[in-house]
Design an enzyme around this catalytic site. Sequence first.
Site, mmCIF file in Angstrom:
data_model
loop_
_atom_site.group_PDB
_atom_site.id
_atom_site.type_symbol
_atom_site.label_atom_id
_atom_site.label_comp_id
_atom_site.label_asym_id
_atom_site.label_seq_id
_atom_site.Cartn_x
_atom_site.Cartn_y
_atom_site.Cartn_z
ATOM 1 N N HIS A 217 37.247 32.213 45.889
ATOM 2 C CA HIS A 217 37.467 31.644 44.453
ATOM 3 C C HIS A 217 36.270 31.191 43.930
ATOM 4 O O HIS A 217 35.791 31.480 42.849
ATOM 5 C CB HIS A 217 38.519 30.553 44.463
ATOM 6 C CG HIS A 217 39.104 30.153 43.142
ATOM 7 N ND1 HIS A 217 39.042 28.817 42.940
ATOM 8 C CD2 HIS A 217 39.137 30.868 42.261
ATOM 9 C CE1 HIS A 217 39.479 28.793 41.446
ATOM 10 N NE2 HIS A 217 39.520 30.021 41.105
ATOM 11 N N HIS A 221 33.923 32.844 40.707
ATOM 12 C CA HIS A 221 33.458 32.144 39.400
ATOM 13 C C HIS A 221 31.902 32.133 39.248
ATOM 14 O O HIS A 221 31.332 31.750 38.168
ATOM 15 C CB HIS A 221 34.118 30.766 39.245
ATOM 16 C CG HIS A 221 35.671 30.816 38.743
ATOM 17 N ND1 HIS A 221 35.774 30.994 37.668
ATOM 18 C CD2 HIS A 221 36.603 30.869 39.468
ATOM 19 C CE1 HIS A 221 37.186 30.981 37.348
ATOM 20 N NE2 HIS A 221 37.748 30.838 38.605
ATOM 21 N N HIS A 248 43.142 36.129 39.528
ATOM 22 C CA HIS A 248 44.156 35.094 39.427
ATOM 23 C C HIS A 248 45.475 35.345 39.669
ATOM 24 O O HIS A 248 46.235 34.815 40.479
ATOM 25 C CB HIS A 248 43.992 34.014 38.443
ATOM 26 C CG HIS A 248 42.585 33.535 38.616
ATOM 27 N ND1 HIS A 248 41.450 33.882 37.914
ATOM 28 C CD2 HIS A 248 42.278 32.402 39.002
ATOM 29 C CE1 HIS A 248 40.373 33.048 38.213
ATOM 30 N NE2 HIS A 248 40.985 31.974 38.736
ATOM 31 N N GLU A 352 40.193 31.704 29.471
ATOM 32 C CA GLU A 352 39.410 31.041 30.390
ATOM 33 C C GLU A 352 38.609 29.854 29.759
ATOM 34 O O GLU A 352 38.571 28.801 30.154
ATOM 35 C CB GLU A 352 38.379 31.846 31.236
ATOM 36 C CG GLU A 352 37.878 31.098 32.286
ATOM 37 C CD GLU A 352 36.813 31.864 33.100
ATOM 38 O OE1 GLU A 352 36.436 32.807 32.911
ATOM 39 O OE2 GLU A 352 36.735 31.278 34.244
ATOM 40 N N HIS A 407 47.984 27.905 37.387
ATOM 41 C CA HIS A 407 47.820 29.563 37.051
ATOM 42 C C HIS A 407 48.885 30.173 36.725
ATOM 43 O O HIS A 407 48.780 31.270 36.362
ATOM 44 C CB HIS A 407 46.859 30.160 38.163
ATOM 45 C CG HIS A 407 45.546 29.808 37.754
ATOM 46 N ND1 HIS A 407 44.619 30.657 37.057
ATOM 47 C CD2 HIS A 407 44.549 28.625 38.112
ATOM 48 C CE1 HIS A 407 43.318 30.309 37.072
ATOM 49 N NE2 HIS A 407 43.212 29.217 37.555
#
Length: 678
Positions: A217, A221, A248, A352, A407
């Site tokens: 994760h 990013h 996600h 986002e 999420h």
Amino acid sequence: MKWLLTLGLLVVLASLAQAKLTRGSVPADHEFLVRQRDIIRLCMKVHQHNHYEEQVDLVKDYDPSVAGKFKDVTPIKKLMKYYNAKTLLPRGDIFSLFHKEHREEMILLFESFLFAQDWDTFFKTAVWARDRINEGQFVYALSVAVLHRDDCKGIILPPAYEIYPHLFVTSEVIDSAYKAKMTQTPATIYMNFTGTVRNPEQWVAYLGEDVGLNSHHAHWHMDFPFWWKAAEYGIEKDRKGELFYYMHHQMIARYDLERLSNWLPFVEPLSFEEKIEHGFYPQTTYRVGGEFPARPDNFHFHDLEDIKIKDMLDYTRRIKEAIVKHTVINKNGEHIPLDAVHGIDILGDLMEPSVESPHEDYYGSLHNYAHILLGKVTDPLGKFDLPPGVMEHFETATRDPAFFRLHKHIDNLFKMHKDLLPPYTKAELEFPGVKVLDWEIGNLVTYYEEFDIDMLNALDNTVDLPNVEVKARVQRLNHEPFTWALHVESDKEVTAAFRVFLGPKQDWYGSDFTINTVRPYVIEIDKFVAKVVAGKSVIHRKSSESSVTIPDRETTTLLLDRVDLALDGKETLNVNKDERHCGYPDRLLLPKGRKQGMPYQIYVIVTDFEKEKVNDLPYDYDYGGSLSYCGVVGGHKYPDTKAMGFPFDRRIYSREDFFTDNMYTKDVTITFNENHKH
Ligand SMILES: [Cu+2]
């Protein structure tokens, strides 16, 4: 006929023979080895001063803004100005990417690294920053730079859980580690998951707290930063918004499958107006002191000074309105259509959000603000000066069960958009002339195993006491490697794209899913392109080749040893310059299933790659092994035009409308083996 079949089999086998790990691997040369060693050294014991004297000496009288060569000197000049004025975040303080000033300073450092015109300038600037800039900002900027500089291709970064063990192991383990060092006794310390069995959420903690999952994760990013300025950096991030949605979405679907394996209902979406039912006690302490804030059960969201709950509701409402109207408004008041091709990508950039967000003032920053609201939920006004919560670092966010709830809330908005698109037509689904005949698949068995986290960087170097080996031992999920063979018949030779999925058979109540209701819980297992010959042929595939996953990370200590041996000419170190840090851990490819066996369904769809390809690169071009969730880097285009998650991303009326000859589905069982021997 028989020889034709054998020939076909051989062709397919030959094209698949190069597994993703060995493909593109070449022996590392001296220059690469030195660079790999130097980058690792820069990441060792980052909270203390650099212990490598030769690095310290290198920059004794070095001012990067004067002596370095940069494509654009503005960032380094600005950074030096702030450094000299002593206004930067001090070393030792906690860095959070979600904190605007922290982030802006980090970006100046990252841009200095990216704009450095040669290795010498880049490396010296990094060594200079290592002892002068906040260590959190330094490691983050350096990591993103290594992932994006051409002269860093193939360099491996230490996993976050080895750079900052404090963020991943409990305070108890850190205490024991210190005792081990004081008494000079090597130790392996057992660590439990956060919480106890009295908290049902803890039953799936093995997923959220898996260091490999956290690492995936965090690296996602870093490959697709929300603060990325594509035009300025000259590096495009193809379909970044869609990848944000899809990666996600798949993480939540996988979390839901783990919940189902443990008799827990699917995770509920978070609502900003309702209480957060489940609390979370991280039981971890920052290295500078200060425990990670804990959240009791049934806590409510609170306004922060600059983020208000009412605004969050407004942002959500505006996004919903845009989805229903199939159009978003940009800063100039123009309407941009949310169509079937680009809609999902635009929505991803908006939620986002990123520099590409059509209108951040209007649609807000739903995802980032929600992370901050959750992180600060127990000290919203900063009355108690609590440090950032786990949700305020990408490295630790998935540890909190609220991560998946947040999420799910965001994912439901994406789903709303997808559900408003027309279902795929027969013409979009079928592949005339190609038929899947059968699918053989090996046993699907999962088990728990023990894994040791190297605690070397948790303990400071001291003059009197040498380091001792200290490890934290955790339990983690794994599966037996498996293979499958797909029997295909084609009336001509074709280049075909294969998409493979796995979905649960029954819901929490024990009722069978329909093909439409199962869609949100279908996880991608593999996606690849292969040549299919005319006639019948068999496509073989191994679980280790999956386009979703990457193999286990090697420990930094081991890697450093191998690099040293290679530098001494005693061993060859192979390096694959396309290998990715982002990728779902191979160990977690399958959900846990149950002891007595749990029923699932696998699905495959074969489509015509010639119709969906976007470039003329070889059909089996290696994008680094984790295309499905991590897309492509290095300025490449995502290799096919189909929507991510195709064909399960849109509504399905019925089995009859959906299934075509080029698809196949089969019941499988996943068994959790309690008695697995290590
Ligand atoms: Cu994320």
